[in-house]
Design an enzyme around this catalytic site. Structure first.
Site, mmCIF file in Angstrom:
data_model
loop_
_atom_site.group_PDB
_atom_site.id
_atom_site.type_symbol
_atom_site.label_atom_id
_atom_site.label_comp_id
_atom_site.label_asym_id
_atom_site.label_seq_id
_atom_site.Cartn_x
_atom_site.Cartn_y
_atom_site.Cartn_z
ATOM 1 N N LYS A 190 1.050 -1.121 -0.100
ATOM 2 C CA LYS A 190 0.002 0.029 -0.580
ATOM 3 C C LYS A 190 0.977 0.926 -0.157
ATOM 4 O O LYS A 190 2.174 0.849 0.492
ATOM 5 C CB LYS A 190 -1.594 -0.191 1.266
ATOM 6 C CG LYS A 190 -1.567 -1.459 1.404
ATOM 7 C CD LYS A 190 -3.017 -1.444 -0.229
ATOM 8 C CE LYS A 190 -4.217 -2.624 0.263
ATOM 9 N NZ LYS A 190 -4.303 -2.658 -1.306
HETATM 10 C C1 LIG Z 1 -9.900 -2.080 -1.354
HETATM 11 C C2 LIG Z 1 -9.423 -2.315 -0.222
HETATM 12 N N1 LIG Z 1 -9.997 -2.631 0.929
HETATM 13 C C3 LIG Z 1 -9.728 -3.932 1.696
HETATM 14 C C4 LIG Z 1 -8.298 -4.067 1.944
HETATM 15 C C5 LIG Z 1 -7.981 -4.952 2.486
HETATM 16 O O1 LIG Z 1 -6.250 -5.002 3.704
HETATM 17 P P1 LIG Z 1 -5.617 -6.137 4.035
HETATM 18 O O2 LIG Z 1 -6.868 -6.851 4.439
HETATM 19 O O3 LIG Z 1 -4.880 -5.741 4.662
HETATM 20 O O4 LIG Z 1 -4.920 -6.574 2.527
HETATM 21 C C6 LIG Z 1 -7.172 -3.768 0.679
HETATM 22 C C7 LIG Z 1 -6.375 -4.612 0.068
HETATM 23 N N2 LIG Z 1 -5.618 -5.013 -0.819
HETATM 24 C C8 LIG Z 1 -4.847 -5.087 -1.475
HETATM 25 C C9 LIG Z 1 -5.559 -6.521 -2.614
HETATM 26 O O5 LIG Z 1 -5.710 -4.759 -3.396
HETATM 27 C C10 LIG Z 1 -4.802 -6.815 -3.621
HETATM 28 O O6 LIG Z 1 -3.381 -5.918 -3.452
HETATM 29 P P2 LIG Z 1 -1.795 -6.644 -4.918
HETATM 30 O O7 LIG Z 1 -1.436 -5.210 -5.909
HETATM 31 O O8 LIG Z 1 -2.367 -8.086 -5.561
HETATM 32 O O9 LIG Z 1 -1.381 -6.763 -3.863
HETATM 33 P P3 LIG Z 1 0.410 -8.309 -4.450
HETATM 34 O O10 LIG Z 1 -0.145 -8.509 -5.514
HETATM 35 O O11 LIG Z 1 0.613 -8.586 -3.251
HETATM 36 O O12 LIG Z 1 1.261 -6.827 -4.298
HETATM 37 C C11 LIG Z 1 1.030 -6.525 -4.991
HETATM 38 C C12 LIG Z 1 2.615 -5.992 -5.809
HETATM 39 O O13 LIG Z 1 4.005 -5.692 -4.720
HETATM 40 C C13 LIG Z 1 4.667 -6.938 -4.317
HETATM 41 N N3 LIG Z 1 5.473 -7.515 -3.051
HETATM 42 C C14 LIG Z 1 4.310 -7.849 -2.492
HETATM 43 C C15 LIG Z 1 4.098 -7.790 -1.299
HETATM 44 C C16 LIG Z 1 3.029 -8.336 -0.024
HETATM 45 C C17 LIG Z 1 5.739 -7.829 -0.569
HETATM 46 O O14 LIG Z 1 6.201 -7.962 0.548
HETATM 47 N N4 LIG Z 1 6.651 -8.016 -1.691
HETATM 48 C C18 LIG Z 1 6.251 -7.241 -2.501
HETATM 49 O O15 LIG Z 1 6.920 -6.966 -3.501
HETATM 50 C C19 LIG Z 1 3.942 -8.009 -5.641
HETATM 51 C C20 LIG Z 1 3.461 -7.279 -6.165
HETATM 52 O O16 LIG Z 1 3.989 -7.093 -7.201
HETATM 53 O O17 LIG Z 1 -3.970 -8.154 -2.453
HETATM 54 C C21 LIG Z 1 -3.480 -7.759 -1.814
HETATM 55 C C22 LIG Z 1 -3.466 -9.116 -0.601
HETATM 56 C C23 LIG Z 1 -4.665 -7.001 -0.919
HETATM 57 O O18 LIG Z 1 -4.070 -5.891 0.611
HETATM 58 C C24 LIG Z 1 -8.233 -3.342 -0.555
HETATM 59 O O19 LIG Z 1 -7.480 -3.041 -1.804
#
Ligand SMILES: Cc1ncc(COP(=O)(O)O)c(/C=N/[C@@H]2[C@@H](O)[C@@H](OP(=O)(O)OP(=O)(O)OC[C@H]3O[C@@H](n4cc(C)c(=O)[nH]c4=O)C[C@@H]3O)O[C@H](C)[C@H]2O)c1O
Ligand SMILES: Cc1ncc(COP(=O)(O)O)c(/C=N/[C@@H]2[C@@H](O)[C@@H](OP(=O)(O)OP(=O)(O)OC[C@H]3O[C@@H](n4cc(C)c(=O)[nH]c4=O)C[C@@H]3O)O[C@H](C)[C@H]2O)c1O
Lengths: 367, 367
Positions: A190
């Site tokens: 985030k």
């Molecule tokens: C609107 C809304 N409401 C509630 C929530 C819930 O919040 P939460 O319970 O805190 O997750 C979300 C969460 N939202 C996110 C959601 O948007 C999604 O986000 P994402 O962009 O797909 O995340 P990701 O692909 O894991 O990480 C993004 C990039 O970052 C890299 N990375 C990631 C990690 C973890 C790392 O350690 N090192 C890296 O290099 C890999 C990817 O290229 O998935 C997450 C698990 C949620 O927390 C939301 O968007």
């Protein structure tokens, strides 16, 4: 390879301060609900312009706890309805179901991807108790319209600010300070990211804040006295200390994101690609820079073969998830179209100008 | 002042390795569900002798998730009953209520403080689906008897091991490997304590483990595909790495606790004080050393005025908590007696021999 998000580099920028914070917490001998948490909560409340910021374990818990607190306060009950965008990360919706309330999905606006405020009123019933707008991708929802509807029908407004830390409207009001309460995620990716799961709730409501503080701590205001059947959802001293370090640079990092976004907006020039639109510069904090194209999957592969990593936020709409099998017959064409067309470009405070140029060059050559 | 628990000192013993682990995780750029978690899960599974260890956010979530998983697997449903000790930390009971199942309290055995296995059968009804024994204060429950009853009535056994990391019976079976699944807490003050909230589930059941891994991750086995309406309850890479450091020394630290306990048992000699009893040396890991006395509150003050800090585990029985107002007419005299008589002495791997001597001296002079 141009990374979608280089979290290594983002955190290396804070390395010295993060190491110091870790050692300070380790040496304090105090790891749960101490001064680091108090300090971060106070810093974050000031940042958002709210009275209370309450650390919790993650963003989903933040939303779950807000709804749960309104239940304990007698304002919501099982079976009540909460209006939520059909186009969101599924956590916004899970928070409602987890409390035995009913999520009522509303189609997004194709130009902002956020909930279409014009479609909210027709979904309101006697059971509606709240609207849960999500400032998706980093951009504020149409909060004037939403707050007006909420006032008219006496509904609570619970903002999902997981993607919108610091987004600000023309009056200077920030995400987390429009509604009755708001949930934030500090998931590592985030805009304000911890080194693990973390989250917060903001509110100006003393009674709600007080109830929340017990609910997140086994239902306990006072050690060994349990007023509610609560959960355990605390923000560790450690993550609080690390977040305080990163919060100091958040506005600077957001500004760097805006500069990347502004280059994309000005320099991407390809009829096949639909760029995001914004009204007010500060109302978007560019957690994600999301393009749309009917040839999304081909674009994804094309970028990958040009060493550019992208992510789809999100490939499957909530109403088509197995978890919501009961919705499989419902159709939300605009949300479904968005899910099939969006793609998120690399964006972050640390992406280099030359990488941005390369992304633009490659996109402009997409045929 | 002789501290009840000197967590500063405990963690300083690991300081170099903890700092290294922090820097390694920071520099990895990966903070959620990566190699540190895998490594710790594998280390902890080996430690407990089980097939699966699954990191979660805390000990309460561990228990909540196990029950939730059995619901998803169609084995438990709303309104079903789970047998649980009347004398426990309230979290054991909250986990049942959180799932809309009904906790059925059973009185403890006054000599072990654990659930009295002789009183379980009379509480079994058609709705009973599980027994949730708590190895309280660090001592194994009477697992032979409990497992036999469970087999006879086809009930699941869910161990609460929040206080009993490494407790071992005569056959070498460790806490977390007796029942169908077990919940562990790594709250900082636990025998194996993180630098924040943390927990784990152990099980030998592949299907349960698989369901749990999705439930704790928004209901998702695969990114962006949600099979269940899950929650967010992950063990951070950071806490996993720190726990791996501390796990290496756990048996050594437990042995140090046993030596303190053995001195207390041998040297405390005062008719007013009732000492704990154990059968098998390794079946107790002395998370807490709990005395009983009818003059508990006076003893607490007396020790405090002699610069000895103690804690009451716990002052108010679950059935007298406001959270369980529906139970306020029920009476559990043995549990209530325990709650009014217990007091926990300073014990830890770092308490000095001279401090132990001082505690003994002061206790023996209590009149
Ligand atoms: C609107 C809304 N409401 C509630 C929530 C819930 O919040 P939460 O319970 O805190 O997750 C979300 C969460 N939202 C996110 C959601 O948007 C999604 O986000 P994402 O962009 O797909 O995340 P990701 O692909 O894991 O990480 C993004 C990039 O970052 C890299 N990375 C990631 C990690 C973890 C790392 O350690 N090192 C890296 O290099 C890999 C990817 O290229 O998935 C997450 C698990 C949620 O927390 C939301 O968007
Ligand atoms: C049977 C059973 N089932 C499920 C659970 C739920 O697991 P959980 O969700 O992980 O908490 C428990 C939790 N059990 C414990 C519960 O036993 C109780 O433990 P406690 O001994 O009263 O804990 P405490 O007083 O906060 O800490 C003990 C001592 O350590 C000092 N300390 C503490 C901290 C946190 C610190 O950072 N530095 C310190 O110096 C202060 C105290 O002198 O309260 C905790 C919040 C629960 O996690 C349980 O016992």
């Amino acid at each position: 390879m141009i990374k979608f998000l280089d979290l290594y580099k983002i955190n290396q920028n804070h390395k010295k301060e993060l190491l110091q914070a870790f050692e300070r917490v380790l040496d304090s001998g105090w790891y749960i609900m101490g001064n680091e948490l108090k300090q971060f909560e106070s810093n974050f409340a000031v940042y958002c312009g709210v009275k209370h910021a309450i650390g919790v374990a993650n963003g989903l818990d933040a939303l779950i706890l807000i709804i749960r607190a309104y239940k304990e306060l007698g304002l919501f009950k099982d079976g009540d309805e909460i209006i939520v965008p059909a186009n969101t990360y599924i956590a916004s919706i899970l928070a409602i179901s987890a409390n035995n309330l009913v999520p009522i999905l509303v189609e997004p606006d194709l130009s902002s991807y956020n909930i279409d405020s014009k479609l909210i009123e027709e979904k309101i019933t006697d059971k509606t108790v709240a609207i849960l707008p999500v400032h998706l991708y980093g951009q504020l929802c149409d909060m004037n319209a939403i707050l007006e509807i909420a006032k008219k029908y006496n509904l609570k407004v619970i903002e999902d600010c997981a993607q919108s830390h610091g987004a600000t409207n023309e009056d200077g009001t920030r995400a987390g300070n429009f509604g009755d309460a708001a949930g934030f995620s500090f998931y590592p990716g985030k805009n304000l990211g911890a080194l693990g799961d973390a989250g917060a709730i903001t509110t100006n409501d003393d009674k709600l804040a007080n109830t929340l503080r017990a609910l997140l701590n086994y239902g306990s205001h006072e050690k060994y006295k349990n007023k509610y059947k609560g959960i355990n959802s605390r923000l560790d001293e450690l993550q609080a200390a690390l977040l305080s370090v990163k919060l100091e640079k958040l506005d600077q990092e957001t500004e760097a994101r805006r500069e990347v976004a502004e280059r994309y907006l000005a320099e991407i020039n390809n009829d096949k690609l639909i760029l995001p639109k914004i009204n007010f510069r500060k109302s978007h904090v560019w957690h994600l820079f999301v393009l749309r194209t009917v040839e999304r999957d081909r674009l994804y592969q094309y970028l990958l073969s040009n060493n550019i990593q992208t992510v789809i936020h999100y490939p499957i709409p909530p109403n088509k998830q197995e978890a919501y099998i009961e919705w499989s017959d419902l159709s939300y064409p605009i949300s479904e179209q968005i899910h099939s067309e969006v793609i998120s470009l690399p964006i972050s405070p640390v992406i280099s100008a030359s990488d941005v140029s390369e992304v633009i060059r490659v996109l402009n050559e997409f045929k």
